[in-house]
Design an enzyme around this catalytic site. Structure first.
Site, short mmCIF file in Angstrom:
data_model
loop_
_atom_site.label_atom_id
_atom_site.label_comp_id
_atom_site.label_asym_id
_atom_site.label_seq_id
_atom_site.Cartn_x
_atom_site.Cartn_y
_atom_site.Cartn_z
N GLU A 65 -24.68 -18.36 -9.87
CA GLU A 65 -26.06 -18.16 -9.40
C GLU A 65 -26.94 -18.99 -10.34
O GLU A 65 -26.84 -18.84 -11.56
CB GLU A 65 -26.41 -16.67 -9.50
CG GLU A 65 -27.77 -16.36 -8.94
CD GLU A 65 -28.09 -14.86 -8.92
OE1 GLU A 65 -27.19 -14.04 -9.18
OE2 GLU A 65 -29.25 -14.53 -8.64
N ARG B 284 -13.35 -9.86 -16.48
CA ARG B 284 -14.27 -10.81 -17.08
C ARG B 284 -14.05 -10.88 -18.59
O ARG B 284 -13.45 -10.00 -19.19
CB ARG B 284 -15.72 -10.51 -16.74
CG ARG B 284 -16.25 -9.15 -17.07
CD ARG B 284 -17.78 -9.09 -16.87
NE ARG B 284 -18.24 -9.46 -15.55
CZ ARG B 284 -19.25 -10.32 -15.29
NH1 ARG B 284 -19.91 -10.89 -16.26
NH2 ARG B 284 -19.62 -10.57 -14.08
N LYS C 97 -26.73 -12.63 -18.64
CA LYS C 97 -27.71 -13.71 -18.48
C LYS C 97 -29.13 -13.20 -18.69
O LYS C 97 -29.98 -13.92 -19.20
CB LYS C 97 -27.59 -14.31 -17.08
CG LYS C 97 -26.62 -15.49 -17.05
CD LYS C 97 -26.74 -16.25 -15.75
CE LYS C 97 -25.78 -15.70 -14.74
NZ LYS C 97 -25.80 -16.40 -13.46
P1 ATP Z 1 -25.19 -12.15 -14.16
O1 ATP Z 1 -24.88 -10.86 -13.47
O2 ATP Z 1 -25.50 -12.01 -15.63
O3 ATP Z 1 -26.12 -13.03 -13.38
P2 ATP Z 1 -22.86 -13.23 -12.99
O4 ATP Z 1 -21.51 -12.81 -13.42
O5 ATP Z 1 -23.33 -12.72 -11.69
O6 ATP Z 1 -23.81 -12.90 -14.20
P3 ATP Z 1 -22.77 -15.83 -11.88
O7 ATP Z 1 -23.58 -17.01 -12.19
O8 ATP Z 1 -22.92 -15.21 -10.54
O9 ATP Z 1 -23.03 -14.78 -13.03
O10 ATP Z 1 -21.24 -16.12 -12.16
C1 ATP Z 1 -20.56 -17.19 -11.58
C2 ATP Z 1 -19.10 -16.94 -11.65
O11 ATP Z 1 -18.68 -16.78 -13.00
C3 ATP Z 1 -18.72 -15.67 -10.92
O12 ATP Z 1 -17.56 -15.92 -10.16
C4 ATP Z 1 -18.44 -14.69 -12.01
O13 ATP Z 1 -17.47 -13.77 -11.62
C5 ATP Z 1 -17.96 -15.59 -13.15
N1 ATP Z 1 -18.27 -14.97 -14.44
C6 ATP Z 1 -19.49 -14.61 -14.89
N2 ATP Z 1 -19.39 -14.02 -16.09
C7 ATP Z 1 -18.08 -14.01 -16.42
C8 ATP Z 1 -17.32 -13.53 -17.53
N3 ATP Z 1 -17.91 -12.93 -18.56
N4 ATP Z 1 -15.99 -13.70 -17.52
C9 ATP Z 1 -15.39 -14.31 -16.49
N5 ATP Z 1 -16.03 -14.78 -15.40
C10 ATP Z 1 -17.36 -14.63 -15.36
MG MG Z 2 -23.46 -13.26 -9.70
#
Ligand code: ATP
Ligand code: MG
Length: 563
Positions: free
Chosen positions: A43, A269, A279
């Site tokens: 995102e 994760r 984030k």
């Molecule tokens: P936030 O909820 O803080 O916005 P998010 O996990 O939704 O974080 P995205 O930008 O949607 O962030 O994540 C993109 C991809 O990275 C998704 O497939 C997510 O599952 C993966 N991802 C995010 N954080 C982690 C993590 N700590 N470990 C492994 N994969 C991750």
């Molecule tokens: Mg997300």
């Protein structure tokens, strides 16, 4: 809290670890499934962090390994939050890690037209309806984990009424919050995600890709699987919190005329101790200026690690060490530090830089004379070559490497005694010059000209070795000493303190008056070095200038945190 695996040698394992996702894909490929296509779906509401690196490594390496590819798809269903800066930085960071996506870059918003058509399809099949319950009422009707939900009074609207209401939602005729489009699934399902989840909400917002075309925006759940299907994704790998959404992911695919059938697989994760990874919190650190931006070298973002001097190889190695599992755990940040130290130890050329300079005058060395010594750039890698080290009458050593009197175990320079200058001669400290306030400002020493590259001929032992630079040839450098950003092991878990109160007050020390050896004057941006006896450093990619280098400390020589 322990790492989920013991520290193992960080050099790339000859055999890739056999994690369960690799096994699933290998089995699918063995069974003749079409080419593997994965996707990484960030995102665009922040910079990528080390957790994303785990997902990137997994998705891109699975694509590569099985002769397929990986798509980059911006999950931009949320119109207000996204920003252009994030879209740029995410692409730059994925490339920096050494991965490339199958062109072109995708945006979930590309599929808004198709998703809308499919929403109409579901309405026509009697599988979606417009619901006018308020958010509070919706919650109340939803039930709980132990109690089933109740049907919305709007659930049995006619197809025509639903079509007409959806059209009004789309055209902007209805204000935000009036109603939502919901999938008609099962209000008694034990899985709350299946209790008639929202598909569309009214949002009169500007979108960075679609402008003001849309007055309604699809939910993540309604968008993700269909986007996967449109792109032909075979394996949709996501983190564990989506496990409970999988029946919904499958329900949409089962009930829509999608062109392909992706499968969702979940993995744990990455969590790191001493690190904040949400984030929202990283954004807060930036917005409230606790750090100097998303790429501040103390941030766990890829651009922060890059600026600090971490290498893509070290980050990828770390991700391999962590492995891919299905249970959540917290990994010791020491493991990441181990990976970078290991990589830099092998690949970073050595150099000398004096952090806290003390002038040394070699009284038996002719003024104006320059003796050109040379030093290996790496003790184990001859092929990395040598560099010239000018030796002159005036030198700098580090203040901390000299004492007027010292305990026996002080293996550096003591008044009246000898020490070896690294890559040069043995010197003896004969006299201390002090200023009016009693501070030592200069040392008068003599050197033994017969000790370059060999021990004193008379057999006397000189144990200590210290680093130095020529005072006439060195270059002034700024050095930024970074340490962990948080003092607490679990900065997000403290009940009484906000993570902001757990920021390490000593996470950054700027030294303005360092003296770097001449060869470092024009260090290229991002060039990495081991400064002997000090640690690993990297020329700052933005602030370091020819003749005015700025070095960031990537990591110390050994783990001294908390010692
Ligand atoms: P936030 O909820 O803080 O916005 P998010 O996990 O939704 O974080 P995205 O930008 O949607 O962030 O994540 C993109 C991809 O990275 C998704 O497939 C997510 O599952 C993966 N991802 C995010 N954080 C982690 C993590 N700590 N470990 C492994 N994969 C991750
Ligand atoms: Mg997300």
């Amino acid at each position: 809290m322990k790492a989920d695996k013991p520290h193992s040698p960080a050099s790339a394992p000859a055999e890739k670890p056999a994690h369960f996702i690799r096994k699933i894909i290998a089995d699918d490929v063995g069974a003749g499934k079409a080419k593997v296509l994965t996707r990484f779906p960030p995102e665009p509401n922040g910079y990528l962090h080390i957790g994303h690196a785990k997902s990137i490594c997994l998705n891109f390496s699975m694509g590569e390994e099985f002769g397929g590819a990986c798509n980059l798809r911006f999950d931009d269903t949320n119109p207000e939050k996204e920003e252009h800066e994030f879209i740029q930085s995410i692409q730059e960071d994925v490339r920096w890690l050494g991965f490339d996506w199958k062109a072109p870059v995708h945006f979930a918003s590309e599929y808004f037209d198709q998703l809308y058509e499919w929403a109409i399809h579901l309405i026509k099949e009697g599988k979606a309806y417009v619901c006018h319950l308020s958010p509070d009422e919706t919650r109340e009707y939803r039930g709980t984990l132990t109690e089933p939900g109740r049907d919305s009074p709007y659930r049995n609207r006619s197809i025509d009424e639903n079509l007409s209401l959806l059209e009004q939602m789309r055209s902007g005729a209805l204000p935000e919050g009036t109603c939502v489009l919901r999938a008609k699934i099962d209000m008694a399902s034990p899985n709350i995600n299946m209790r008639d989840p929202a598909m569309y909400r009214i949002r009169h917002a500007q979108h960075h890709q679609t402008g003001d075309k849309w007055k309604i925006y699809p939910t993540y759940d309604y968008t993700h699987g269909q986007s996967d299907a449109i792109e032909g994704i075979t394996h949709s790998i996501c983190t564990l919190e989506f496990e409970d959404h999988k029946p919904l992911y499958d329900w949409y695919l089962d009930n829509l005329p999608v062109p392909s059938r992706p499968r969702q697989y979940e993995f744990a994760r990455l969590n790191l101790n001493y690190t904040v990874m949400s984030k929202r919190k990283l954004k807060q650190l930036v917005d409230e200026k606790h750090v100097h931006g998303w790429d501040d070298p103390r941030m766990p973002t890829l651009s922060g690690y890059r600026r600090r001097g971490y290498t893509p190889a070290a980050i990828k190695n770390f991700c391999d060490m962590v492995g891919v599992a299905r249970s959540n755990s917290v990994v010791d940040v020491g493991m990441l530090e181990f990976a970078i130290r290991d990589d830099l130890d092998k690949h970073a050329p050595r150099a000398m830089c004096v952090m806290s300079p003390l002038k040394v005058v070699i009284t038996n060395f002719e003024a104006g004379k320059v003796e050109s010594l040379s030093a290996a750039n790496h003790p184990q890698h001859e092929e990395m070559g040598k560099r010239e080290l000018p030796f002159t009458r005036e030198l700098f050593i580090d203040k901390n490497d000299f004492r007027e009197v010292a305990e026996k175990d002080f293996k550096r320079l003591v008044l009246g005694q000898e020490v070896r200058l690294r890559n040069a001669y043995v010197i003896r400290a004969n006299e201390v010059v002090k200023n009016s306030s009693g501070e030592i400002v200069e040392l008068h020493c003599t050197y033994d000209p017969d000790t370059h590259g060999k021990n004193p001929a008379d057999g006397r032992k000189v144990k200590g070795v210290i680093h130095w630079v020529s005072a006439t040839h060195c270059v002034d450098a700024e050095v930024r000493l970074y340490d962990r950003l948080f003092t607490a092991e679990a900065p997000e878990a403290d009940r009484d303190k906000s993570f902001l109160e757990l920021i390490n007050p000593n996470s950054l020390t700027v030294l303005k008056n360092c003296k770097a050896e001449a060869s470092l004057a024009n260090a290229a941006p991002e060039a990495r070095f081991q400064f002997e006896r000090e640690g690993y450093f990297c020329a700052d990619r933005f602030d370091s200038k020819p003749g005015k280098p700025v070095f960031n400390r990537t990591i110390g020589l050994r783990d001294t945190f908390g010692k």
